[in-house]
Design a protein around this motif. Structure first.
Motif, PDB file in Angstrom:
ATOM      1  N   ASP A  83     -13.654  -1.364  -2.293  1.00  0.00           N
ATOM      2  CA  ASP A  83     -12.484  -0.034  -1.118  1.00  0.00           C
ATOM      3  C   ASP A  83     -13.478   1.664  -1.644  1.00  0.00           C
ATOM      4  OD1 ASP A  83     -10.585   1.183  -0.140  1.00  0.00           O
ATOM      5  OD2 ASP A  83      -9.325   1.129  -0.885  1.00  0.00           O
ATOM      6  N   LYS A  84     -13.447   1.962  -0.696  1.00  0.00           N
ATOM      7  CA  LYS A  84     -14.915   3.301  -1.518  1.00  0.00           C
ATOM      8  C   LYS A  84     -13.525   4.062  -2.159  1.00  0.00           C
ATOM      9  CE  LYS A  84     -14.243   5.241   2.446  1.00  0.00           C
ATOM     10  NZ  LYS A  84     -13.337   6.231   2.396  1.00  0.00           N
ATOM     11  N   ASP A  85     -12.011   3.659  -1.631  1.00  0.00           N
ATOM     12  CA  ASP A  85     -10.463   4.934  -2.374  1.00  0.00           C
ATOM     13  C   ASP A  85      -9.582   4.564  -3.230  1.00  0.00           C
ATOM     14  OD1 ASP A  85     -11.460   7.020  -0.826  1.00  0.00           O
ATOM     15  OD2 ASP A  85     -10.163   5.815   0.638  1.00  0.00           O
ATOM     16  N   THR A  86     -10.451   2.858  -3.882  1.00  0.00           N
ATOM     17  CA  THR A  86      -9.616   2.021  -5.388  1.00  0.00           C
ATOM     18  C   THR A  86     -10.861   2.728  -6.689  1.00  0.00           C
ATOM     19  OG1 THR A  86      -9.127   1.113  -4.183  1.00  0.00           O
ATOM     20  CG2 THR A  86      -9.756   0.426  -6.689  1.00  0.00           C
ATOM     21  N   GLU A  87     -10.694   3.567  -7.234  1.00  0.00           N
ATOM     22  CA  GLU A  87     -11.072   4.650  -8.689  1.00  0.00           C
ATOM     23  C   GLU A  87     -11.483   3.147  -9.405  1.00  0.00           C
ATOM     24  OE1 GLU A  87     -10.533   8.190  -8.783  1.00  0.00           O
ATOM     25  OE2 GLU A  87     -11.652   8.478  -7.106  1.00  0.00           O
ATOM     26  N   THR A 133       0.999  -1.524  -0.042  1.00  0.00           N
ATOM     27  CA  THR A 133       0.346  -0.213  -0.136  1.00  0.00           C
ATOM     28  C   THR A 133       1.119   0.955  -0.465  1.00  0.00           C
ATOM     29  OG1 THR A 133      -1.848  -1.226   1.566  1.00  0.00           O
ATOM     30  CG2 THR A 133      -1.792   1.227   1.297  1.00  0.00           C
ATOM     31  N   GLY A 183      -2.460   6.185  -4.774  1.00  0.00           N
ATOM     32  CA  GLY A 183      -3.217   7.160  -5.240  1.00  0.00           C
ATOM     33  C   GLY A 183      -4.762   6.263  -5.450  1.00  0.00           C
ATOM     34  N   LYS A 184      -5.081   5.866  -6.785  1.00  0.00           N
ATOM     35  CA  LYS A 184      -6.620   5.037  -6.211  1.00  0.00           C
ATOM     36  C   LYS A 184      -6.769   3.731  -7.389  1.00  0.00           C
ATOM     37  CE  LYS A 184      -9.146   9.033  -4.541  1.00  0.00           C
ATOM     38  NZ  LYS A 184     -10.370   9.679  -4.229  1.00  0.00           N
ATOM     39  N   GLN A 199      -1.267   4.199  -6.776  1.00  0.00           N
ATOM     40  CA  GLN A 199      -1.626   2.540  -6.431  1.00  0.00           C
ATOM     41  C   GLN A 199      -2.520   2.845  -5.775  1.00  0.00           C
ATOM     42  OE1 GLN A 199       1.993   2.573  -7.173  1.00  0.00           O
ATOM     43  NE2 GLN A 199       0.845   3.784  -9.111  1.00  0.00           N
ATOM     44  N   SER A 200      -4.070   2.288  -5.171  1.00  0.00           N
ATOM     45  CA  SER A 200      -4.085   2.446  -2.864  1.00  0.00           C
ATOM     46  C   SER A 200      -3.860   1.068  -2.747  1.00  0.00           C
ATOM     47  CB  SER A 200      -5.565   1.944  -4.032  1.00  0.00           C
ATOM     48  OG  SER A 200      -5.842   0.822  -4.566  1.00  0.00           O
ATOM     49  N   LYS A 214     -16.285  -0.848 -11.520  1.00  0.00           N
ATOM     50  CA  LYS A 214     -14.862   0.164 -11.670  1.00  0.00           C
ATOM     51  C   LYS A 214     -14.506   0.145 -13.167  1.00  0.00           C
ATOM     52  CE  LYS A 214     -14.853   0.712  -6.668  1.00  0.00           C
ATOM     53  NZ  LYS A 214     -14.050   0.738  -5.143  1.00  0.00           N
TER      54      LYS A 214
END
Length: 290
Positions: free
Chosen positions: A198-202, A129, A146-147, A172-173, A228
């Protein structure tokens, strides 16, 4: 947000007193990972680089509160090391070891699946991470927070994809190297589910290779469940049938496991597939625009 590990993860290292184990332990600690213990049977009571060493995983967990294991045990004992991590009730075991006998892993995997312990690997680069925690052998400096989630069967291609993403400003998340052996723990779908939640992975970049049907199964799951964008690269387009290419699981047998079949299925399921290992970042950028 991250999946599997973050800055609060407390890590023990099985095989810490070996050359590879100690080297990568130091690298992970320098990155910021909380290495709280090592485990080597018969070496309990010593310290290496200030890290206490215990005879058993259970003992290390009791005294340090470790919840995650990084395994650098040699192949002959690595499956037993996985089982010891499971028996101690760890949340996650990441096995870096390459060359574990398949017969050993069949048994270890069957027992591990009935435990609470998630397994990543074996024969994998690990999990990172960015900016929080590194658990494995990947070069930390190429990763940027990042995401974009990354999941891969290939170690080296993971690094190439991450470098391209980072250079394009796509941090990267979490990056998960699931390993290239025939018998592994978490598979593509297991990791994709976590990224999906995961809400923070786009978005997700997936790296597959010849052999098996994991990529086709993942493609169908993506089509039916993924919320996604996903981009991918499949290695081994020119690989001849019946010849193992790099990983023990990367072999086309019985006319199955061909790269072109995997690519076709992924594209039919809405995944943007890179045509070259030099254009993985571009494929991710394209998927984000869809």
């Amino acid at each position: 947000m991250a999946i599997l590990i973050d800055k609060n993860s407390k890590i023990l290292v099985q095989g810490i007193t070996g050359k590879s184990g100690l080297f990568h332990t130091q690298q992970c600690r320098d990155y910021g990972s909380q290495i709280v213990a090592g485990v080597t049977p018969g070496r309990g009571g010593i310290h290496v680089e200030g890290i206490p060493v215990f005879n058993t995983v259970a003992e290390a967990v009791h005294y340090t509160g470790a919840t995650v294991s990084m395994i650098f045990v040699p192949p002959a004992g690595a499956a037993d090391a996985i089982l010891e991590a499971c028996d101690a009730g760890l949340d996650l075991a990441v096995c870096i070891t390459e060359g574990i006998p398949v017969r050993d892993m069949v048994l270890a995997r069957a027992i591990q699946e009935r435990s609470k312990t998630l397994l990543v690997g074996p024969n994998c680069p690990g999990v990172i991470t960015p900016g929080q925690c590194k658990l494995g052998i990947m070069p930390g400096y190429i990763h940027k927070p990042g995401k974009i989630g990354v999941v891969s069967r290939s170690g080296t291609l993971t690094y190439e994809a991450v470098k391209q993403l980072s250079d394009m400003g796509l941090g990267q998340s979490t990056c998960v190297g699931i390993g290239g052996d025939p018998i592994i723990g978490m598979k593509f779908i297991d990791v994709l589910k976590k990224f999906n939640d995961d809400k923070d992975t786009e978005a997700v970049f997936m790296i597959g290779e010849i052999g098996g049907a994991a990529e086709e199964q993942a493609a169908e799951w993506i089509r039916d469940n993924m919320k996604k964008p996903v981009a991918a690269f499949i290695a081994g387009v020119t690989a001849p049938t019946g010849k193992r290419m790099g990983h023990a699981g990367a072999i086309i047998t019985g006319g199955k496991g061909k790269a072109e079949d995997k690519i076709k299925t992924l594209q039919e399921c809405g995944v943007v597939v890179s045509t070259s290992p030099t254009r993985m970042g571009e494929a991710m950028a394209t998927a984000l625009k869809k």
